[in-house]
Motif scaffolding. Structure first.
Motif, short mmCIF file in Angstrom:
data_model
loop_
_atom_site.label_atom_id
_atom_site.label_comp_id
_atom_site.label_asym_id
_atom_site.label_seq_id
_atom_site.Cartn_x
_atom_site.Cartn_y
_atom_site.Cartn_z
N ASN A 331 0.81 -1.22 0.00
CA ASN A 331 0.00 0.00 0.00
C ASN A 331 0.84 1.27 0.00
O ASN A 331 0.33 2.35 0.25
CB ASN A 331 -0.93 0.01 1.22
N THR A 332 2.12 1.15 -0.27
CA THR A 332 2.99 2.32 -0.23
C THR A 332 4.15 2.13 -1.21
O THR A 332 4.48 1.01 -1.59
CB THR A 332 3.55 2.54 1.19
N ASP A 333 4.76 3.24 -1.59
CA ASP A 333 5.94 3.17 -2.45
C ASP A 333 7.23 3.23 -1.63
O ASP A 333 8.33 3.17 -2.19
CB ASP A 333 5.93 4.30 -3.49
N PHE A 334 7.11 3.34 -0.29
CA PHE A 334 8.28 3.45 0.57
C PHE A 334 8.39 2.21 1.46
O PHE A 334 7.42 1.80 2.09
CB PHE A 334 8.19 4.70 1.45
N HIS A 335 9.58 1.61 1.50
CA HIS A 335 9.81 0.39 2.27
C HIS A 335 11.06 0.57 3.12
O HIS A 335 12.05 1.15 2.66
CB HIS A 335 9.98 -0.81 1.34
N GLU A 336 11.03 0.01 4.35
CA GLU A 336 12.15 0.22 5.26
C GLU A 336 12.27 -0.94 6.23
O GLU A 336 11.26 -1.47 6.73
CB GLU A 336 11.95 1.53 6.02
N VAL A 337 13.50 -1.35 6.53
CA VAL A 337 13.80 -2.35 7.55
C VAL A 337 14.99 -1.87 8.35
O VAL A 337 15.76 -1.00 7.89
CB VAL A 337 14.10 -3.74 6.92
N HIS A 338 15.16 -2.42 9.56
CA HIS A 338 16.28 -1.97 10.37
C HIS A 338 16.76 -3.09 11.29
O HIS A 338 16.04 -4.06 11.56
CB HIS A 338 15.89 -0.74 11.20
N PHE A 339 18.00 -2.93 11.76
CA PHE A 339 18.61 -3.81 12.75
C PHE A 339 19.13 -2.94 13.89
O PHE A 339 19.65 -1.84 13.65
CB PHE A 339 19.79 -4.58 12.16
N THR A 340 19.01 -3.43 15.13
CA THR A 340 19.63 -2.76 16.29
C THR A 340 20.33 -3.80 17.15
O THR A 340 19.88 -4.94 17.26
CB THR A 340 18.57 -2.02 17.13
N PHE A 341 21.45 -3.38 17.77
CA PHE A 341 22.26 -4.28 18.58
C PHE A 341 22.69 -3.55 19.85
O PHE A 341 22.72 -2.32 19.90
CB PHE A 341 23.49 -4.74 17.79
N LYS A 342 23.05 -4.32 20.86
CA LYS A 342 23.48 -3.73 22.12
C LYS A 342 24.92 -3.23 22.07
O LYS A 342 25.29 -2.35 22.85
CB LYS A 342 23.32 -4.75 23.25
N THR A 343 25.70 -3.82 21.20
CA THR A 343 27.11 -3.43 21.12
C THR A 343 27.47 -3.00 19.71
O THR A 343 26.82 -3.40 18.74
CB THR A 343 28.02 -4.60 21.53
N ARG A 344 28.48 -2.20 19.58
CA ARG A 344 28.98 -1.77 18.28
C ARG A 344 30.12 -2.68 17.85
O ARG A 344 31.08 -2.89 18.59
CB ARG A 344 29.47 -0.31 18.36
N GLU A 345 30.00 -3.23 16.66
CA GLU A 345 31.06 -4.06 16.11
C GLU A 345 30.90 -4.16 14.60
O GLU A 345 29.90 -3.70 14.03
CB GLU A 345 31.06 -5.46 16.74
N LEU A 346 31.90 -4.74 13.94
CA LEU A 346 31.88 -4.84 12.48
C LEU A 346 30.88 -5.91 12.06
O LEU A 346 30.97 -7.08 12.46
CB LEU A 346 33.28 -5.21 11.98
N ARG A 347 29.90 -5.53 11.23
CA ARG A 347 28.86 -6.45 10.77
C ARG A 347 28.60 -6.24 9.29
O ARG A 347 28.70 -5.13 8.78
CB ARG A 347 27.55 -6.25 11.55
N SER A 348 28.22 -7.33 8.61
CA SER A 348 27.87 -7.28 7.19
C SER A 348 26.38 -7.50 7.02
O SER A 348 25.77 -8.33 7.72
CB SER A 348 28.65 -8.34 6.40
N PHE A 349 25.80 -6.77 6.07
CA PHE A 349 24.36 -6.86 5.79
C PHE A 349 24.16 -7.13 4.30
O PHE A 349 24.83 -6.52 3.45
CB PHE A 349 23.66 -5.57 6.19
N PHE A 350 23.25 -8.03 4.01
CA PHE A 350 22.95 -8.41 2.63
C PHE A 350 21.53 -7.95 2.31
O PHE A 350 20.57 -8.30 3.02
CB PHE A 350 23.08 -9.92 2.45
N ILE A 351 21.38 -7.16 1.25
CA ILE A 351 20.12 -6.51 0.92
C ILE A 351 19.60 -7.04 -0.41
O ILE A 351 20.37 -7.21 -1.37
CB ILE A 351 20.32 -4.98 0.82
N GLY A 352 18.30 -7.31 -0.47
CA GLY A 352 17.68 -7.75 -1.71
C GLY A 352 16.42 -6.97 -2.03
O GLY A 352 15.57 -6.78 -1.15
N VAL A 353 16.28 -6.51 -3.25
CA VAL A 353 15.05 -5.88 -3.74
C VAL A 353 14.44 -6.84 -4.74
O VAL A 353 15.09 -7.23 -5.72
CB VAL A 353 15.32 -4.51 -4.39
N TYR A 354 13.19 -7.24 -4.49
CA TYR A 354 12.53 -8.27 -5.30
C TYR A 354 11.35 -7.67 -6.04
O TYR A 354 10.54 -6.94 -5.46
CB TYR A 354 12.05 -9.40 -4.40
N GLY A 355 11.25 -7.98 -7.36
CA GLY A 355 10.10 -7.57 -8.14
C GLY A 355 8.93 -8.49 -7.85
O GLY A 355 8.95 -9.65 -8.23
N SER A 356 7.93 -8.00 -7.14
CA SER A 356 6.85 -8.85 -6.66
C SER A 356 6.02 -9.40 -7.82
O SER A 356 6.06 -8.89 -8.94
CB SER A 356 5.94 -8.05 -5.72
#
Length: 375
Positions: A331-356
């Motif tokens: 129902n919208t043209d805007f999409h958003e996700v997030h991650f939060t952690f208790k500590t700061r450290e080096l992390r990798s994130f893998f993102i995918g945009v899918y044509g529904s």
């Protein structure tokens, strides 16, 4: 005709056993940037929507038709959605049912309006294959517009399973869906090919010991042949990856992903915006590594609304059945996700945009960004 594309729902009707619904779509009396196009939806006992319906015709033909055979008793609602806006006339023709639903899928014989299924098939119109698919054995069948045929397989292999669907006529269109554990639908599946190609292939990667269900859906009336095989060679695109000795599972090189390493990946800098486009049933992948305790990923559709989905994972590039977080809001043209952690450290994130599955355009344009407060 409304000034903007809006769903229009008509008064309910109770059709007899056979009904044909059609309407020609003509350009509205106002400037439009594209050809006129309206989509037709049908649902029993409640109003249809773009994503909930019993039958639909979303082709771009000037005259749209749906044929209903042996219609169950009830109140049926017709919905007309103005994809590009047009004026139209809606026609309903009814006749007694003298044939069987979906011609008994060519898996049985028809007497009156009832199917008598051949050995190995079941269902109201012999749509279910009771025995598992065998590698190398071709299964033929027929699906009327809006109808399904279902098969299944269970193969213990260290490699992959390929499903090949060949349509008998270039003027017909079957869609192929695959799902683990339950029958697929047009909205719930693990693999799919809904292209207009006369022959299509779907590769099921490392199927393990699960029971996989295969669905053939008739976008139009369609005769087909379905063949399952177990590839013996390495399916990786040359230069994009390799297989371990004795295995047919690809291990992709950096910058590539997917069952055959055909999908490219792109690094995204913290806070940068990437403009891209993706087709329906296809992926675009991105990766980012930051030293932080939070990650915010945003994606905006540039010309569509609800036609794209956003996925993210920390264990590898996401798939429809394997991800950590997702935004599939339609129902919208805007999409958003997030991650939060208790500590700061080096992390990798893998993102995918899918044509529904609901996008009818060749490609949908979008902008994607990832931001992390590196304090």
């Amino acid at each position: 005709t409304p000034p903007f594309p809006l769903p229009l729902v008509y008064s309910p009707f109770s059709p007899p056993p056979l009904a044909t619904i059609s309407f020609p779509c003509r350009a509205a009396h106002r400037p439009v940037p594209t050809l006129p196009d309206a989509l037709q939806y049908l649902r029993r006992d409640t109003y249809p929507s773009l994503f909930e319906f019993d039958q639909a015709n979303a082709t771009t033909s000037a005259v749209t038709e749906m044929h209903l055979r042996n219609v169950d008793a009830g109140t049926w609602y017709i919905g007309i959605y103005g994809y590009h806006g047009c004026s139209y006339v809606l026609n309903l023709n009814v006749a007694p049912a003298t044939t069987c639903v979906s011609e008994c899928s060519h898996h049985g014989s028809c007497s009156g309006n009832r199917c008598s299924c051949s050995s190995g098939f079941s269902g109201n119109y012999c749509e279910n294959k009771t025995q598992a698919l065998s590698p190398g054995h071709a299964e033929s069948g027929f699906v009327a517009s809006g109808s399904w045929n279902f098969f299944h397989f269970q193969e213990t292999t260290s490699g992959n399973v390929n499903l090949h669907l060949a349509q008998a006529s270039p003027d017909s269109d079957c869609d192929l869906y695959v799902s683990a554990g339950e029958q697929p639908t047009q909205y719930e599946f693990d693999y799919a090919d809904t292209s207009f190609d006369q022959e299509v292939d779907v590769l099921v990667v490392n199927p393990s010991t699960e029971v996989w269900n295969v669905g053939v859906f008739g976008w139009t009336d369609c005769s087909y042949t379905l063949t399952m095989s177990i590839p013996s060679g390495c399916p990786c695109v040359t230069g994009h990856g390799h297989c371990a000795p004795g295995s047919a599972v690809c291990m992709c090189s950096v910058g590539y992903t997917g069952p055959t390493c055909a999908d490219t990946t792109q690094p995204i800098e913290n806070g940068a915006v990437i403009n891209d486009a993706v087709a329906a049933f296809s992926w675009k992948y991105y990766g980012i590594t930051t030293n932080s305790s939070a990650m915010l990923i945003s994606m905006r559709e540039r010309d569509t609304e609800g036609a794209l989905w956003l996925f993210a994972s920390m264990s590898g590039f996401p798939q429809l059945d394997a991800y950590d977080v997702a935004d599939k809001n339609t129902n919208t043209d805007f999409h958003e996700v997030h991650f939060t952690f208790k500590t700061r450290e080096l992390r990798s994130f893998f993102i995918g945009v899918y044509g529904s599955p609901f996008d009818t355009a060749d490609e949908a344009r979008f902008s994607v960004t990832a931001w992390s407060p590196e304090l």
